[in-house]
Design an enzyme around this catalytic site. Structure first.
Site, PDB file in Angstrom:
ATOM      1  N   CYS A 133      36.356  45.425  35.168  1.00  0.00           N
ATOM      2  CA  CYS A 133      37.723  45.402  35.687  1.00  0.00           C
ATOM      3  C   CYS A 133      38.720  45.143  34.555  1.00  0.00           C
ATOM      4  O   CYS A 133      38.480  44.329  33.660  1.00  0.00           O
ATOM      5  CB  CYS A 133      37.878  44.317  36.743  1.00  0.00           C
ATOM      6  SG  CYS A 133      37.326  44.803  38.390  1.00  0.00           S
ATOM      7  N   ARG A 418      32.195  47.401  44.001  1.00  0.00           N
ATOM      8  CA  ARG A 418      31.529  46.752  42.875  1.00  0.00           C
ATOM      9  C   ARG A 418      31.095  45.337  43.226  1.00  0.00           C
ATOM     10  O   ARG A 418      30.098  44.842  42.692  1.00  0.00           O
ATOM     11  CB  ARG A 418      32.459  46.698  41.661  1.00  0.00           C
ATOM     12  CG  ARG A 418      32.702  48.024  40.956  1.00  0.00           C
ATOM     13  CD  ARG A 418      33.509  47.813  39.675  1.00  0.00           C
ATOM     14  NE  ARG A 418      32.926  46.720  38.908  1.00  0.00           N
ATOM     15  CZ  ARG A 418      33.561  45.593  38.607  1.00  0.00           C
ATOM     16  NH1 ARG A 418      34.795  45.390  39.001  1.00  0.00           N
ATOM     17  NH2 ARG A 418      32.958  44.655  37.913  1.00  0.00           N
TER      18      ARG A 418
END
Length: 459
Positions: A133, A418
């Site tokens: 991220c 995720r």
């Protein structure tokens, strides 16, 4: 109570990259939700299986895109993996290469943690610099300096971290290591590397997160000698080898917190298990400050009750045992509907407030200055098309969409997959009106106007 087996068969989370979520807000949640195994434990414990030359059985493994990617990394290194429901069997007896594939590691930051176990097993490791991220700089310098203190030669060239123990396949040496910041990743990498090192290693200013403790317990169950995990000083006495293990991962405290916020923002009542309340002390404290009632029905089961009024509060994110940065975005969504003004200071990552502008698209009143968000509560939120920019940001938009009037459409849910095990399906079981839609250009245009997509299918 629901279990993972009561959910529809899990498809590969990696197949959902082109999907969007459509939420019809305003529906209360009720029933029971089963909390999955901790994402951040599963990933590092999978990396920790590299330390064992035999079989590792890992239970309570969540269905996540990141778990699949970590499995691909381990397979590329020569490990054998098989999965049945939430049980993952890993055999690392044929660790055949010291070089992890660039195209996989750059998609998953946690895969970099494997450099410690590989170096400990083979005396050499080649690991591309990690991805993940985009929430701020998370350099690997603490990992590198720690490995160097243990006798490794480490060089970073062309995006690859090359490490080796001088003298052929020699072993790392025990060392005293001080971390400038209590980095979870560095603590875990160095703790794993030290399990097979010669002598004693001491990690000072170590991370204290429950997932660090879970990894230490996993390694100790294989025969490692790790003491002090969960405190700021961890001592590791190296052993010559580790043995096979059957181990169950702790429940995910961030998933638990996210569902608690879902209950609070929708004024709902439902139960959650299995949970570890001791891992949630700052989250539970803030929810109670806001006006939410939470009952401990059993040592591993919580029940949330509807709040009459949501009150403003201030939040400062800190390393554990402080308020977790991973809960900052979900709480921001909740505070948009609280009475009064709240201040949220993000002190862990410098680029983790991008969801504020997306929440404003739903009618929130949030101003951001630097790493601080000023949230003024509003009477209601209204559905709109929004974009999830990272894992927890996407979760905050789902939470806001559950409470908003009308239809909220969320793109960027590849981030969501995720780190949350079938979040949309679990919410459906609680009564939420949420569907996953295979995204096409036509659908996006219709969704942008809150229209009905042509080829929507609920999973």
């Amino acid at each position: 109570m629901n279990s993972s087996s009561s959910l529809p068969d899990a498809k590969s989370p990696l197949e959902a990259d082109s999907s969007v979520l459509q939420i019809f807000g305003g529906h209360p949640l009720r029933g029971h939700v089963r909390i999955s195994g901790a994402k951040n434990s599963a990933l590092v414990i999978m990396a920790g299986s590299l330390l064992c030359s035999g079989d590792c059985r890992i239970r309570n493994v969540p269905f996540l895109a990141d778990v699949e990617r970590m499995g691909q990394v381990l397979s590329a290194l020569g490990l054998r993996l098989t999965r049945q429901d939430d049980i993952l069997d890993i055999n690392a007896s044929e660790l055949t290469t010291s070089k992890a594939p660039y195209e996989l590691v750059t998609q998953l930051r946690a895969s970099f943690f494997a450099i410690g176990p590989i170096l400990a097993r083979l005396g050499i490791a080649q690991m591309p610099l990690p991805g993940g991220c985009a929430i701020g700089a998370r350099p690997v310098d603490l990992h590198v300096r720690g490995l160097q203190a243990m006798g490794a030669e480490v060089q970073i060239e062309h995006g690859i971290c090359n490490a080796y123990v001088p003298g052929g396949h020699g072993r790392l040496k025990g060392a005293r290591i001080y971390l400038d910041t209590p980095s979870v990743g560095a603590t875990e990498t160095l703790m794993m590397a030290a399990t097979l090192a010669d002598g004693e290693s001491i990690i000072e200013n170590a991370a204290r997160e429950p997932e660090v403790v879970d990894l230490a317990n996993f390694c100790n169950a294989m025969g490692a000698k790790i003491y002090g995990a969960g405190t700021s000083t961890i001592t590791i006495v190296g052993v010559s080898k580790l043995h096979s293990i059957d181990y169950s991962i702790i429940p995910d405290r961030i998933e638990t917190g996210t569902f608690l916020v879902a209950g609070a923002i929708t004024r709902s009542e439902f139960s959650l298990s299995p949970v570890c309340p001791d891992h949630l002390i700052p989250v539970l404290a803030k929810l109670r400050d806001i006006g939410v009632t939470i009952i401990e029905e059993a040592p591993d089961c919580l029940r949330i009750l509807p709040a009459d009024v949501l009150r403003a509060t201030d939040i400062d994110t800190l390393p554990h045992p402080g308020f977790p940065t991973d809960m900052q975005a979900p709480f921001m969504a909740l505070l948009t509907l609280a009475e009064g003004d709240s201040i949220i200071n993000e002190s862990v990552f410098e680029n983790r407030l991008r969801h504020a502008s997306e929440l404003n698209r739903l009618g929130a009143d949030i101003r951001v200055k630097g790493n601080t968000a000023f949230v003024r509560g509003v009477p209601k939120l209204s559905g709109a098309p929004v974009l999830g920019t990272d894992l927890r940001a996407a979760a905050s938009l789902v939470l806001a969409g559950l409470a908003a009037e009308g239809i909220t459409t969320i793109q960027g849910i590849n981030h969501l997959d995720r780190g949350y095990d079938r979040l949309d399906m679990k919410l459906q079981q609680l009564g939420a009106k949420i569907i996953r839609i295979k995204e096409t250009s036509t659908d996006v245009e219709l969704l942008a106007n809150n229209g009905t997509p042509l080829n929507s299918t609920a999973l």
